[in-house]
Design an enzyme around this catalytic site. Sequence first.
Site, short mmCIF file in Angstrom:
data_model
loop_
_atom_site.label_atom_id
_atom_site.label_comp_id
_atom_site.label_asym_id
_atom_site.label_seq_id
_atom_site.Cartn_x
_atom_site.Cartn_y
_atom_site.Cartn_z
N HIS A 5 0.80 -1.23 0.00
CA HIS A 5 0.00 0.00 0.00
C HIS A 5 0.83 1.29 0.00
O HIS A 5 0.34 2.34 -0.40
CB HIS A 5 -0.99 0.01 1.19
CG HIS A 5 -0.36 0.31 2.51
ND1 HIS A 5 0.18 -0.66 3.32
CD2 HIS A 5 -0.21 1.48 3.19
CE1 HIS A 5 0.64 -0.12 4.43
NE2 HIS A 5 0.42 1.18 4.38
N GLU A 31 3.64 5.46 -3.26
CA GLU A 31 3.93 6.77 -2.65
C GLU A 31 5.38 6.92 -2.26
O GLU A 31 5.99 7.98 -2.47
CB GLU A 31 3.05 6.95 -1.41
CG GLU A 31 3.29 8.26 -0.70
CD GLU A 31 2.54 8.34 0.62
OE1 GLU A 31 2.80 9.30 1.37
OE2 GLU A 31 1.74 7.45 0.90
N ASP A 32 5.99 5.86 -1.71
CA ASP A 32 7.29 6.01 -1.06
C ASP A 32 8.45 5.33 -1.79
O ASP A 32 9.59 5.38 -1.31
CB ASP A 32 7.22 5.45 0.37
CG ASP A 32 6.29 6.26 1.26
OD1 ASP A 32 6.13 7.45 0.98
OD2 ASP A 32 5.73 5.68 2.20
N ASP A 52 -3.98 0.35 8.28
CA ASP A 52 -2.81 1.22 8.17
C ASP A 52 -2.80 2.27 9.28
O ASP A 52 -1.80 2.48 9.97
CB ASP A 52 -2.83 1.89 6.79
CG ASP A 52 -1.76 2.96 6.64
OD1 ASP A 52 -0.60 2.69 6.97
OD2 ASP A 52 -2.09 4.06 6.16
#
Length: 737
Positions: A88, A92-93, A155
Amino acid sequence: MSPPTELPPPVQVRPKFLRQVELIERVAAYDPTVDEAMLNRAYVYAMRMHGAQLRASGDPYFAHPIEVAGILTDYKLDGSAIAAALLHDTIEDTPATREEIAAKFSEDVAQLVEGVTKLTRLELQSEYTKQSENLRKFILAISRDIRVLLIKLADRTHNMRTLQYVPESKRERISRETLEVYAPLARSIGCNRFATELEDLAFTYINPTAKAAIGRRLEDMRAKKGAVVSQIAKDVKERLYKYGIKAEVYGREKSPYSIWRKLQRKSIGFSQLSDIFAFRVIVDSEDDCYRALGLIHRTWSCVGDRFKDFISTPKSNNYQSLHTTVVGHKGTRIELQIRTEEMDRVAEEGVAAHWNYKNHAYGFDEEAATKRGGRNPINSLRNIVQIVENGGDSEDWVEHAKMEMFLDQVFCFTPKGRLITLPRGAMPLDFAFAVHTEVGETAIGALINGEHRPLRTVLQNGDQVDILTGVESRINPDWQSLTITGRARSAIRRNIRQTEREDFIKLGRAAIERAAAQVDKSLNDISWRTAFERFQVPNQDELYELCGRGKITPVKILEAVFPGLTIPALMATDGLTRIKDGEGARAFVRGSALREHHRIRFSRCCCPVPGERIVGIVEDVDVHVHSIECDTLEQFEDNKDVWVDLQWTLNAEKNTISVARIRANMQNKPGVLGITCTLIGEAKGNIINMHLTNNQVDFLDVEFEIEVIDAKHLTNISAALRTCPSVESVERIRGNA
């Protein structure tokens, strides 16, 4: 003897995260058909992509997605959801892309990961707007696939469990977002276990003083009532067993945050709460639920107004249970929830309880979720999604969505028998907009159970409501005080926005002119291009409107266009204006009955504050603004001609501080006054006056005048005082008392 040496700080033991084989075994235990190869690839891919990244705690970053996946195995989610949980944060990272994830795993997994991914690249005006736009897209994503929300809740849960490693400056903001957005979303789809943990974790950082105080009171109660709780559970179980009903009975304790919320909502002291300890009765079948209820009512006296049947009429999140309160041994009130094991699982896990193995495949069982009047979990979010899709200012829809998620429910019917679920406290206009936006916009009256009733009437369970409509839209700005649902208020606000834009432009222009005059400037001196670039607006009207709506303060505009200009201190204090009588009072209240010659006066008897309903009393050219619950209004009951409907302007709701008066009854002993003043200060209230009354040997009353931002702020202050064991009661002073 040598002095004791100081003990070294405890060693931080890093949490052990799930190994690859352990995670696969967990999933395979409830889904033998799971694609183990895909989960293995996802586990390895997440570790490789996150590589040497570290979390704030010093743990390897990949421990986080692994723990999130582990949390979801407790809810028995399908393989695609577990894989998406592992991945997940990769988009983004890390350098990973959506296309790469779709190719390596599946389109289903890629869609889930994309839905959860935070939208950090949004180029918007402010941090608040970024968060609200992120939430807008997130809610639209979960409306398409509920698994997005479940992954996000897992999360957020793991992030909150490790929040102590995050810089202190960020903890309160993250906790407040958790409390105001994610916990209510969890509850809206029935995931009580998620919601309860998130609430109490957030409560730890938002109000540690209150949580500690409630914790101490709970410890005392456990010590005093532990044996009584065990005996009551034993008595109920034996009574049911005697008549052939097999049951498990156990006591449960309200969470600290749940207690805090009730202290706020009910305006009562801790000692007055009757349901801190309650009992859950788990039986084999729905028939046994009703048999057990009848037997309990024949054994102990029932408290009439405390019975609710959520089995025949489930809540919108599919919650089912029978609730009752009886008077037991020595007059003790006993609250009981009677349900089957399946109902209990749905009550704790909500929509996640309906993932199971059926027809040679594992997935969401919609048939089981919607049986016996249940609702598809997506429909639980329907009103919130509609508020989002209506658009409007980010602050508006976020507040309306929060309101929609927090409120309890009442069930009403259309003349044709259609069930309409509304928040408790809803009124006919809420019902009208719930039926259809067009019905709400053209409403002119209401029949409740066949009788004409005012639009201020609060609807009750079982009411039949028939909305009378006209030919064209007749929305009045004052209608906002006649609604409580986010959907209705969002539609009304959108309509008002379309018709009142010019008013906000005028208000903003006047505010900027007044602010400029205080520093010997005029609008002609302003370089508008600089202002347009700074606030990302195309023209003056847009800038005026933002100022009129309270989005930008005149001080910020002056600071942007006149760099280095000295702004008067009074003008710049927190960007807040004190609500007061005088020429500028029209910036705080409005109403269709106000005339140009009217002078606005804010009544000292009740000290109304933004966020509470207000009315005006006309005396000659003065309009005195009162809280709707002010005792003084009783003397005007026979003269309705002097009453005018009023409401706060957006400027008053967002950019002001005002004075409220409360009375606290407390034990007369050393240190109590200092403790209460400290609690008010910690709740960010500013005491400007204090008066001791009714000073007796054991007790005394203290009247406080406190500067607050709005009614919610005042409620938080009152609730903080009620957590103090030495404070017996706290009440708002309304009227001349």
